[in-house]
Design a protein around this motif. Sequence first.
Motif, mmCIF file in Angstrom:
data_model
loop_
_atom_site.group_PDB
_atom_site.id
_atom_site.type_symbol
_atom_site.label_atom_id
_atom_site.label_comp_id
_atom_site.label_asym_id
_atom_site.label_seq_id
_atom_site.Cartn_x
_atom_site.Cartn_y
_atom_site.Cartn_z
ATOM 1 N N GLU A 186 56.035 40.681 31.249
ATOM 2 C CA GLU A 186 56.237 39.570 33.001
ATOM 3 C C GLU A 186 55.063 39.070 33.182
ATOM 4 O O GLU A 186 53.752 40.033 32.649
ATOM 5 C CB GLU A 186 56.863 41.019 33.622
ATOM 6 C CG GLU A 186 57.852 41.818 33.825
ATOM 7 C CD GLU A 186 59.116 40.782 33.079
ATOM 8 O OE1 GLU A 186 59.750 39.954 34.193
ATOM 9 O OE2 GLU A 186 60.521 41.043 32.493
ATOM 10 N N PRO A 187 55.320 38.496 34.607
ATOM 11 C CA PRO A 187 54.149 37.644 34.851
ATOM 12 C C PRO A 187 53.307 39.034 35.310
ATOM 13 O O PRO A 187 53.104 39.727 35.750
ATOM 14 C CB PRO A 187 54.736 36.833 36.043
ATOM 15 C CG PRO A 187 55.523 36.465 35.388
ATOM 16 C CD PRO A 187 56.405 37.651 34.520
ATOM 17 N N ARG A 188 52.177 38.605 35.655
ATOM 18 C CA ARG A 188 50.897 39.772 35.884
ATOM 19 C C ARG A 188 49.875 39.462 36.450
ATOM 20 O O ARG A 188 48.965 38.223 36.240
ATOM 21 C CB ARG A 188 50.244 40.893 34.705
ATOM 22 C CG ARG A 188 50.039 39.956 33.430
ATOM 23 C CD ARG A 188 49.798 41.117 32.206
ATOM 24 N NE ARG A 188 49.262 39.564 30.633
ATOM 25 C CZ ARG A 188 49.783 39.126 30.408
ATOM 26 N NH1 ARG A 188 51.260 38.661 30.778
ATOM 27 N NH2 ARG A 188 49.532 38.059 29.374
ATOM 28 N N VAL A 189 49.055 39.940 37.328
ATOM 29 C CA VAL A 189 47.461 40.014 37.915
ATOM 30 C C VAL A 189 46.950 40.928 37.627
ATOM 31 O O VAL A 189 47.382 42.153 37.986
ATOM 32 C CB VAL A 189 48.330 39.761 39.305
ATOM 33 C CG1 VAL A 189 46.547 39.411 40.271
ATOM 34 C CG2 VAL A 189 49.156 38.685 40.061
ATOM 35 N N ASP A 190 45.772 40.338 36.907
ATOM 36 C CA ASP A 190 44.125 41.051 36.737
ATOM 37 C C ASP A 190 43.820 41.786 38.049
ATOM 38 O O ASP A 190 42.799 40.616 38.237
ATOM 39 C CB ASP A 190 43.727 40.172 35.577
ATOM 40 C CG ASP A 190 42.588 41.366 35.027
ATOM 41 O OD1 ASP A 190 41.910 41.848 35.642
ATOM 42 O OD2 ASP A 190 42.123 40.747 33.970
ATOM 43 N N VAL A 191 43.873 42.645 38.691
ATOM 44 C CA VAL A 191 43.755 43.312 39.409
ATOM 45 C C VAL A 191 41.803 43.225 39.575
ATOM 46 O O VAL A 191 41.042 42.242 40.655
ATOM 47 C CB VAL A 191 43.304 44.544 39.918
ATOM 48 C CG1 VAL A 191 42.950 45.238 41.316
ATOM 49 C CG2 VAL A 191 45.702 44.539 40.045
ATOM 50 N N THR A 192 40.546 43.353 38.804
ATOM 51 C CA THR A 192 39.575 43.830 38.139
ATOM 52 C C THR A 192 38.906 41.839 38.950
ATOM 53 O O THR A 192 38.133 42.344 38.999
ATOM 54 C CB THR A 192 39.139 44.111 37.231
ATOM 55 O OG1 THR A 192 39.449 45.129 37.134
ATOM 56 C CG2 THR A 192 37.641 44.136 36.860
ATOM 57 N N GLU A 193 39.975 40.868 38.091
ATOM 58 C CA GLU A 193 39.267 40.313 38.434
ATOM 59 C C GLU A 193 38.996 39.138 39.459
ATOM 60 O O GLU A 193 38.363 38.339 39.991
ATOM 61 C CB GLU A 193 39.492 38.650 37.098
ATOM 62 C CG GLU A 193 39.372 39.094 36.129
ATOM 63 C CD GLU A 193 40.298 37.616 34.512
ATOM 64 O OE1 GLU A 193 40.142 37.083 35.025
ATOM 65 O OE2 GLU A 193 39.582 38.623 33.862
ATOM 66 N N LEU A 194 40.063 39.589 39.747
ATOM 67 C CA LEU A 194 41.180 38.736 41.877
ATOM 68 C C LEU A 194 39.913 39.888 42.072
ATOM 69 O O LEU A 194 39.565 39.352 43.337
ATOM 70 C CB LEU A 194 42.634 40.185 41.675
ATOM 71 C CG LEU A 194 43.043 39.399 43.010
ATOM 72 C CD1 LEU A 194 42.939 38.050 43.835
ATOM 73 C CD2 LEU A 194 44.464 39.463 43.653
ATOM 74 N N ASN A 195 39.855 41.056 42.112
ATOM 75 C CA ASN A 195 38.986 41.134 43.009
ATOM 76 C C ASN A 195 37.296 40.554 43.333
ATOM 77 O O ASN A 195 36.903 41.261 44.865
ATOM 78 C CB ASN A 195 38.713 42.628 43.020
ATOM 79 C CG ASN A 195 40.056 44.049 43.879
ATOM 80 O OD1 ASN A 195 40.362 43.080 44.540
ATOM 81 N ND2 ASN A 195 39.936 45.182 43.133
ATOM 82 N N LEU A 196 36.760 40.626 42.610
ATOM 83 C CA LEU A 196 35.460 39.524 41.860
ATOM 84 C C LEU A 196 35.946 38.714 43.068
ATOM 85 O O LEU A 196 34.621 38.273 43.594
ATOM 86 C CB LEU A 196 35.079 39.819 41.031
ATOM 87 C CG LEU A 196 34.702 41.381 39.837
ATOM 88 C CD1 LEU A 196 35.011 40.531 38.263
ATOM 89 C CD2 LEU A 196 34.281 41.180 40.232
ATOM 90 N N SER A 197 36.815 37.918 42.702
ATOM 91 C CA SER A 197 37.049 36.765 43.334
ATOM 92 C C SER A 197 37.035 36.576 44.806
ATOM 93 O O SER A 197 36.520 36.034 45.299
ATOM 94 C CB SER A 197 38.417 35.831 42.938
ATOM 95 O OG SER A 197 38.655 35.187 41.982
#
Length: 202
Positions: A186-197
């Motif tokens: 399924e589509p997914r969101v990488d939280v670690t990279e998102l929080n760095l952004s």
Amino acid sequence: MLTTLRRQTATGLRVLLVMTVLCGIVYPLAIWGVSRTPGLSAQAEGSVLPGGTGSSLIGIDPVAADPAADPYFHTRPSATAEADAGLGPADTTTSGGSNKGGFDTGLLQAVQQRRAVIAAREGVDPAAVPTDAVTASGSGLDPDISPAYAALQAPRVARVTGLSLDRVEQLVADATSGRTLGFLGEPRVDVTELNLSVRDAR
């Protein structure tokens, strides 16, 4: 008898020499060469993020000392988290699930507790909390959440960080990956990279 013994000893030494070269030199060099292949080198090195801030393969849930002033996205629960109900930072030195089945009363109670905590944190009805927000992954260190769980958290992140909701949603979109090969998962969101952004955008 002595001739046979010498012949067997010589054969054994030749086999030892050949296997030492194959297993001690050729094989390690071949594996090292494969790990340098473009597209594989990041995985071979642990997928370390820029600045050595962590690995994109491991989800790091931020510490939320004050839920009302929590500026980051959260990962899925983890069986290794010390916080109540498995919410909060997981023990990244330990990987594994709880081994509790769907009919386990303790697991069902934990899921209901997680749902209530997350609903209160995000200011929504408990029925709006998606499934992956209250169920742990098999490893307990999964960095990915569903786009639905990211969308649920976006208004809080925007409010606390001062970023516009449109900007936060764009950061979520940038950290979202589609199905593998177009049809797996399924589509997914990488939280670690998102929080760095989110950190860099503040």
